[in-house]
Design an enzyme around this catalytic site. Sequence first.
Site, mmCIF file in Angstrom:
data_model
loop_
_atom_site.group_PDB
_atom_site.id
_atom_site.type_symbol
_atom_site.label_atom_id
_atom_site.label_comp_id
_atom_site.label_asym_id
_atom_site.label_seq_id
_atom_site.Cartn_x
_atom_site.Cartn_y
_atom_site.Cartn_z
ATOM 1 N N ARG A 43 0.610 72.834 56.656
ATOM 2 C CA ARG A 43 -0.709 73.159 57.224
ATOM 3 C C ARG A 43 -1.488 74.157 56.377
ATOM 4 O O ARG A 43 -2.689 74.291 56.525
ATOM 5 C CB ARG A 43 -0.523 73.786 58.612
ATOM 6 C CG ARG A 43 -0.020 72.817 59.639
ATOM 7 C CD ARG A 43 0.234 73.541 60.927
ATOM 8 N NE ARG A 43 -1.028 73.821 61.608
ATOM 9 C CZ ARG A 43 -1.373 73.287 62.780
ATOM 10 N NH1 ARG A 43 -0.557 72.492 63.402
ATOM 11 N NH2 ARG A 43 -2.521 73.563 63.331
ATOM 12 N N HIS A 234 27.805 66.365 64.014
ATOM 13 C CA HIS A 234 28.771 66.640 62.942
ATOM 14 C C HIS A 234 30.222 66.384 63.382
ATOM 15 O O HIS A 234 30.980 65.686 62.709
ATOM 16 C CB HIS A 234 28.649 68.091 62.472
ATOM 17 C CG HIS A 234 27.274 68.477 62.022
ATOM 18 N ND1 HIS A 234 26.436 67.610 61.362
ATOM 19 C CD2 HIS A 234 26.590 69.651 62.130
ATOM 20 C CE1 HIS A 234 25.292 68.234 61.087
ATOM 21 N NE2 HIS A 234 25.368 69.471 61.543
#
Length: 488
Positions: A43, A234
């Site tokens: 941004r 994970h």
Amino acid sequence: MSFDLVLFGGTGDLVWRKLMPALFQAFRHGTLPAGGRIIGVGRDSLSHEQYRALIQSRFDKVDLAKRPSAEEFERFAAILEFVRMDLSKPDDYATLAASLQERKANTVVMYVATAPSLFTTVCEQLAAAGLNTPHTRVVLEKPLGHDLASNRAINHTVRRFFDEKQVFRIDHYLGKPAVQNLFALRFGNALFEPLWRREHIANIQITIAEDLGVESRGSFYETTGALRDMVQNHALQLLCAIGMEPPINAHADAIRDEKLKVLRSLKPWTTETLVTDVVRGQYASGTRGGQAVPGYREEPGVNPHSHTETFVALRTEIANWRWAGVPFYIRTGKRLAGRDARIVVNFRPTPHAIFQSSSQVGNQLVINLQPKDGLELHLFAQGQNNRKARASAAQTLAPVQLDLDFDKRFGSERVGAYERLLLDVIDGRLNLFVRSDEQEEAWRWVEPLIHHWAADAQGPRPYAAGTWGPSASSAMIARDGFCWDEES
Ligand code: BG6
């Protein structure tokens, strides 16, 4: 091969900490295909030059050996560009489209390293700007949703605009060299396969311990917790790698089909096991390296009455012919006794003991993920105490180990997880990425825990920072007659 790699969230934490250092390593090693361009998107109003300067300044935080020299950075910086965008504004995608149009690269990778709430918008807007061409690949970072419904919603939107073959869902644990070596160990060697089953294995323990706390991510972690942050992805991916059947070939879908079967075979939770087979904890104050550290509830951005778990230990089983009855224990947490990720395969003891000390303990195969990366095989031998043993009637055996240290063996040739995964995306290799059905199945399995905890006023058990978590975790495993690896 020319490629454009667009990093949405180009000024964010993940880009500084992981992606840029990984891309630089690939550049330094000459594995990043020449003719590529890396486009940071954010941004801020930054020129290309300002973005390059910002990235260079962040390299100060990277390990010395992985930092570029001024001359190296200058060469790397030549492929870095910046595009200012507000991701909610359709017009801004036209600016990006114009920049990509200039070069018409063979491959365009859209790496969405933003808050998950933006995934849907980004995919929709990319499509609206005509940027979902057959040359486009989309990389999505975890967390992909916060439960099954939100995960499905994201996958549904992504599939409206991109084919599954174009979608790369990252679980960076799959990129760790030790995990790839686990596949090699299991499917490139015949040695262990006959032993890799319930007849010979007593239990398997997966530990992912971190000594750090939540650091500056308190407010993110408050809405996530260890179950969503580490177990759903994970830890379950590690469980799949250790428990899956040999795939018919090394192609992405053959591997992913087998992992999916493991997830589908996980024992469903019952009212009883939700209580007996899971321990959730939250770190209280304690020490790290001799220094006092605050408890989770004192961390910035954290509710002082928070019930968010920073530790999970659980017991499960893979209900199929190979594994029926073998407990798989998963344990992960922050502010534990050390940074240590490993998988321990505990083999059954000998059926009949003729030596004094070998009767109760079986051999162990330890797959070390980090900080060490390697394999240890724990055996029994007649060691230093041989002379003593001669004096006694029965011989005593000593534990010894075969130790394969991959860092020492392969040294600087080793490729880090993100470096490997980024190169795989650019090359279009999906083997180490997670398919949507795997991800949904993992959410489906953890969801009863989420609901159970939400309704449980008791909250997580406290544990002192710098320990191995609540004592209930040792009690859980002791019920089966086993103990955690470090307790033996
Ligand atoms: C991330 C989690 O996915 O993995 C973090 O969001 C965690 O909370 C990190 O610290 C652990 O990764 P590694 O590679 O350092 O073990």
